[in-house]
Design a protein around this motif. Structure first.
Motif, PDB file in Angstrom:
ATOM      1  N   LEU A 193       0.837  -1.208   0.000  1.00  0.00           N
ATOM      2  CA  LEU A 193       0.000   0.000   0.000  1.00  0.00           C
ATOM      3  C   LEU A 193       0.870   1.255   0.000  1.00  0.00           C
ATOM      4  N   HIS A 194       0.336   2.338  -0.558  1.00  0.00           N
ATOM      5  CA  HIS A 194       1.036   3.618  -0.679  1.00  0.00           C
ATOM      6  C   HIS A 194       1.496   4.106   0.710  1.00  0.00           C
ATOM      7  N   SER A 195       2.658   4.752   0.749  1.00  0.00           N
ATOM      8  CA  SER A 195       3.212   5.149   2.054  1.00  0.00           C
ATOM      9  C   SER A 195       2.305   6.144   2.798  1.00  0.00           C
ATOM     10  N   ASP A 196       1.602   7.016   2.051  1.00  0.00           N
ATOM     11  CA  ASP A 196       0.680   7.961   2.728  1.00  0.00           C
ATOM     12  C   ASP A 196      -0.452   7.212   3.420  1.00  0.00           C
ATOM     13  N   LEU A 197      -0.880   6.135   2.792  1.00  0.00           N
ATOM     14  CA  LEU A 197      -1.957   5.325   3.364  1.00  0.00           C
ATOM     15  C   LEU A 197      -1.439   4.583   4.603  1.00  0.00           C
ATOM     16  N   LEU A 198      -0.204   4.117   4.514  1.00  0.00           N
ATOM     17  CA  LEU A 198       0.391   3.430   5.674  1.00  0.00           C
ATOM     18  C   LEU A 198       0.493   4.401   6.850  1.00  0.00           C
ATOM     19  N   ALA A 199       0.765   5.695   6.538  1.00  0.00           N
ATOM     20  CA  ALA A 199       0.867   6.689   7.614  1.00  0.00           C
ATOM     21  C   ALA A 199      -0.495   6.883   8.277  1.00  0.00           C
ATOM     22  N   VAL A 200      -1.562   6.904   7.478  1.00  0.00           N
ATOM     23  CA  VAL A 200      -2.914   7.041   8.055  1.00  0.00           C
ATOM     24  C   VAL A 200      -3.207   5.836   8.962  1.00  0.00           C
ATOM     25  N   LEU A 201      -2.877   4.649   8.478  1.00  0.00           N
ATOM     26  CA  LEU A 201      -3.164   3.442   9.271  1.00  0.00           C
ATOM     27  C   LEU A 201      -2.391   3.477  10.594  1.00  0.00           C
ATOM     28  N   LYS A 202      -1.191   4.003  10.518  1.00  0.00           N
ATOM     29  CA  LYS A 202      -0.390   4.118  11.755  1.00  0.00           C
ATOM     30  C   LYS A 202      -1.085   5.071  12.732  1.00  0.00           C
ATOM     31  N   SER A 203      -1.584   6.187  12.183  1.00  0.00           N
ATOM     32  CA  SER A 203      -2.244   7.168  13.067  1.00  0.00           C
ATOM     33  C   SER A 203      -3.520   6.573  13.674  1.00  0.00           C
ATOM     34  N   LEU A 204      -4.120   5.601  12.990  1.00  0.00           N
ATOM     35  CA  LEU A 204      -5.334   4.951  13.530  1.00  0.00           C
ATOM     36  C   LEU A 204      -4.989   3.768  14.444  1.00  0.00           C
ATOM     37  N   ASP A 205      -3.707   3.507  14.538  1.00  0.00           N
ATOM     38  CA  ASP A 205      -3.220   2.382  15.335  1.00  0.00           C
ATOM     39  C   ASP A 205      -3.688   1.027  14.787  1.00  0.00           C
ATOM     40  N   LEU A 243      -4.247   7.018  -5.208  1.00  0.00           N
ATOM     41  CA  LEU A 243      -2.978   7.702  -4.902  1.00  0.00           C
ATOM     42  C   LEU A 243      -1.905   7.418  -5.943  1.00  0.00           C
ATOM     43  N   THR A 244      -2.026   6.315  -6.625  1.00  0.00           N
ATOM     44  CA  THR A 244      -0.970   5.943  -7.576  1.00  0.00           C
ATOM     45  C   THR A 244      -1.374   6.222  -9.026  1.00  0.00           C
ATOM     46  N   ARG A 245      -2.500   6.887  -9.174  1.00  0.00           N
ATOM     47  CA  ARG A 245      -2.984   7.198 -10.529  1.00  0.00           C
ATOM     48  C   ARG A 245      -2.054   8.216 -11.190  1.00  0.00           C
ATOM     49  N   SER A 246      -1.818   8.059 -12.484  1.00  0.00           N
ATOM     50  CA  SER A 246      -0.930   9.008 -13.154  1.00  0.00           C
ATOM     51  C   SER A 246      -1.607  10.383 -13.236  1.00  0.00           C
ATOM     52  N   GLU A 247      -0.807  11.432 -13.333  1.00  0.00           N
ATOM     53  CA  GLU A 247      -1.356  12.798 -13.288  1.00  0.00           C
ATOM     54  C   GLU A 247      -2.380  13.050 -14.386  1.00  0.00           C
ATOM     55  N   GLN A 248      -2.119  12.500 -15.622  1.00  0.00           N
ATOM     56  CA  GLN A 248      -3.037  12.739 -16.748  1.00  0.00           C
ATOM     57  C   GLN A 248      -4.414  12.147 -16.459  1.00  0.00           C
ATOM     58  N   ASN A 249      -4.410  11.186 -15.544  1.00  0.00           N
ATOM     59  CA  ASN A 249      -5.629  10.422 -15.320  1.00  0.00           C
ATOM     60  C   ASN A 249      -6.291  10.819 -13.996  1.00  0.00           C
ATOM     61  N   CYS A 250      -6.043  12.068 -13.565  1.00  0.00           N
ATOM     62  CA  CYS A 250      -6.456  12.456 -12.219  1.00  0.00           C
ATOM     63  C   CYS A 250      -7.773  13.210 -12.147  1.00  0.00           C
ATOM     64  N   GLU A 251      -8.416  13.378 -13.295  1.00  0.00           N
ATOM     65  CA  GLU A 251      -9.675  14.118 -13.348  1.00  0.00           C
ATOM     66  C   GLU A 251     -10.669  13.552 -12.327  1.00  0.00           C
ATOM     67  N   LYS A 252     -11.462  14.459 -11.705  1.00  0.00           N
ATOM     68  CA  LYS A 252     -12.410  13.980 -10.678  1.00  0.00           C
ATOM     69  C   LYS A 252     -13.643  13.367 -11.352  1.00  0.00           C
ATOM     70  N   SER A 264      -8.901   7.953   4.307  1.00  0.00           N
ATOM     71  CA  SER A 264      -8.261   8.782   3.269  1.00  0.00           C
ATOM     72  C   SER A 264      -8.025  10.202   3.760  1.00  0.00           C
ATOM     73  N   GLN A 265      -8.009  10.392   5.097  1.00  0.00           N
ATOM     74  CA  GLN A 265      -7.854  11.757   5.605  1.00  0.00           C
ATOM     75  C   GLN A 265      -6.547  12.386   5.112  1.00  0.00           C
ATOM     76  N   GLY A 266      -6.717  13.572   4.542  1.00  0.00           N
ATOM     77  CA  GLY A 266      -5.550  14.325   4.055  1.00  0.00           C
ATOM     78  C   GLY A 266      -4.965  13.790   2.755  1.00  0.00           C
ATOM     79  N   LEU A 267      -5.658  12.865   2.087  1.00  0.00           N
ATOM     80  CA  LEU A 267      -5.080  12.255   0.884  1.00  0.00           C
ATOM     81  C   LEU A 267      -5.744  12.758  -0.414  1.00  0.00           C
ATOM     82  N   GLY A 268      -6.613  13.753  -0.313  1.00  0.00           N
ATOM     83  CA  GLY A 268      -7.240  14.316  -1.513  1.00  0.00           C
ATOM     84  C   GLY A 268      -8.171  13.337  -2.198  1.00  0.00           C
ATOM     85  N   PHE A 269      -8.802  12.524  -1.432  1.00  0.00           N
ATOM     86  CA  PHE A 269      -9.726  11.519  -1.984  1.00  0.00           C
ATOM     87  C   PHE A 269     -11.110  11.847  -1.436  1.00  0.00           C
ATOM     88  N   ASN A 270     -12.078  12.057  -2.338  1.00  0.00           N
ATOM     89  CA  ASN A 270     -13.393  12.500  -1.867  1.00  0.00           C
ATOM     90  C   ASN A 270     -14.413  11.367  -1.865  1.00  0.00           C
TER      91      ASN A 270
END
Ligand code: AMP
Length: 418
Positions: free
Chosen positions: A8-20, A64-73, A98-104
């Protein structure tokens, strides 16, 4: 095993850590790699074992791993749930993971104003969590675009595929792109639904981390035979004498919910009610008051049986056993969550014994029915009930012959002349 080896993406691992969250649960260990690999899955695991994260985490990772061209909402993930409460809860889980990860995440369900839901959708949505009816309303009114859906998740899949929902699901499926990933999650699967789900999934990976229809391991299940008219008294006694501070109680009908709330109030037990005839506001309030301890008991129909995660809830009571036996597993699964202990008590009247047999058959367990001291069943009354209607008394037969009511007064024709 920690979450890191799952890729899993490192930002997601950080969220999981914060949730214990330190260790992935078995359903997470097995599902996350399959979802990441793009497979369809049919996953069964006991209630309260982390199913939501099992699909939410890999789907957020993909974002989180989507390429920039493919980031449209655009809405790429659609999660369907059978009840509004579960839709809210799954949405809250997506928000939490997904807190703080720009995912709605946006949630849409019936019984609430559609306008704020449309506004939320217009602000950008990556995952839409919805109940089928409201989703169809949005789709038919062309208020949402489902053409970008990459993944469809059916939470409580067996309920979603039964008679009540299957037509809506088929209508929704017609509106999705032909190629998409499909994930089915549930704690119970009956054989019919199992067969049907196979036709809706493409070479699915089957993930079963416990035997099908197993109850969560740490729930102690007790069954008491008690006459139906004494159930309310016994329940009040159980709550009072054991000093249960938070107990979730299930009945079969909305009317029975309301009656029981009144009965408990007579014994000084404050209870909230949740059922389909209550406004969404009242349902939300009831659940909230129960979760934050303002009321000691929540009495509900099976709208509250599936998926609801009430932290540290210890006691569930089946005031009546459900007609749909799978609901038994979901109801008691509101306790014993995330590996904690719980107690499930079922009050069973003489007429409900066949439902008790169904519970034993479904779970494959040899439960014993007990009597509770002071509330033992009245076998004379049972026998009488079994013999059919009580014999009419001599007095009432005589009155009938004389054209009188049982009190001896002459019967009058109650029809008024116009
Ligand atoms: P769910 O079955 O998805 O409703 O999750 C049940 C409960 O377990 C929720 O309260 C989650 O927050 C919690 N949970 C899920 N996964 C984990 C995990 N890996 N570690 C600790 N708690 C978890």
């Amino acid at each position: 095993m920690s979450f890191a080896p799952l890729g899993l993406h490192s930002d997601l691992l950080a969220v999981l850590k914060s949730l214990d969250y330190q260790i992935p649960t078995p359903i997470q260990q097995e599902s996350i790699p399959e979802v990441l690999a793009g497979h369809d899955i049919l996953a069964g695991a006991q209630t309260g074992t982390g199913k939501t994260a099992a699909f939410a985490l890999p789907l957020i990772h993909r974002h989180l791993t989507r390429s920039e061209q493919n980031c449209e909402k655009v809405i790429r993930v659609l999660v369907l749930t059978p009840t509004r409460e579960l839709a809210q809860q799954v949405h809250q889980s997506f928000v939490k993971y997904s807190q703080g990860l720009g995912f709605n995440s946006v949630v849409a369900y019936g019984g609430a104003s559609i306008n704020p839901q449309i506004e939320a959708l217009n602000q950008g949505c990556d995952v839409l969590v919805a109940t089928p009816g409201r989703l169809l309303e949005l789709a038919i009114k062309e208020l949402i675009d489902l053409s970008g859906i990459e993944t469809l998740v059916l939470d409580e899949a067996d309920r979603m595929l039964d008679m009540g929902f299957i037509n809506d699901i088929n209508r929704i499926l017609k509106r999705l792109p032909a190629i998409h990933q499909t994930l089915f999650f549930s704690a119970t699967f009956n054989d019919d639904v199992f067969a049907l789900s196979k036709t809706l999934l493409k070479t699915p990976k089957l993930i079963e981390v416990a035997e099908r229809n197993a109850t969560a391991a740490k729930i102690e299940q007790r069954f008491y035979e008690v006459d139906s008219q004494r159930k309310a008294g016994m329940l009040a006694y159980l709550i009072g004498s054991n000093n249960w501070q938070q107990v979730l109680i299930f009945t079969r009908t909305k009317q029975a919910v309301d009656e029981l709330v009144k009965e408990l109030a007579k014994d000084g037990i404050k209870a909230a009610a949740v059922h389909g005839d209550k406004s969404q506001g009242a349902r939300d309030r009831g659940l909230e008051e129960f979760k934050n301890g303002k009321v000691r008991a929540l009495v509900a129909t099976d709208v509250a049986a599936r998926g609801l995660d009430i932290k540290e809830l210890q006691y569930v009571v089946n005031f009546e056993l459900p007609y749909n036996v799978e609901d038994y597993i979901h109801r008691i699964g509101r306790t014993g969550r995330a590996g904690q202990a719980g107690v499930a008590v079922s009050l069973i009247s003489h007429k409900e014994k066949y439902l008790f047999d169904e519970v034993k058959k479904l779970t494959g367990e040899e439960f014993l029915m007990q009597w509770f001291p002071g509330f033992e069943p009245d076998f004379m009354a049972q026998e009488e009930a079994d013999r059919g209607k009580r014999k009419p008394s001599k007095k009432s037969l005589r009155a009938k012959a004389l054209g009188q009511d049982a009190g001896g007064k002459a019967k009058v024709n109650k029809r008024r002349r116009r």
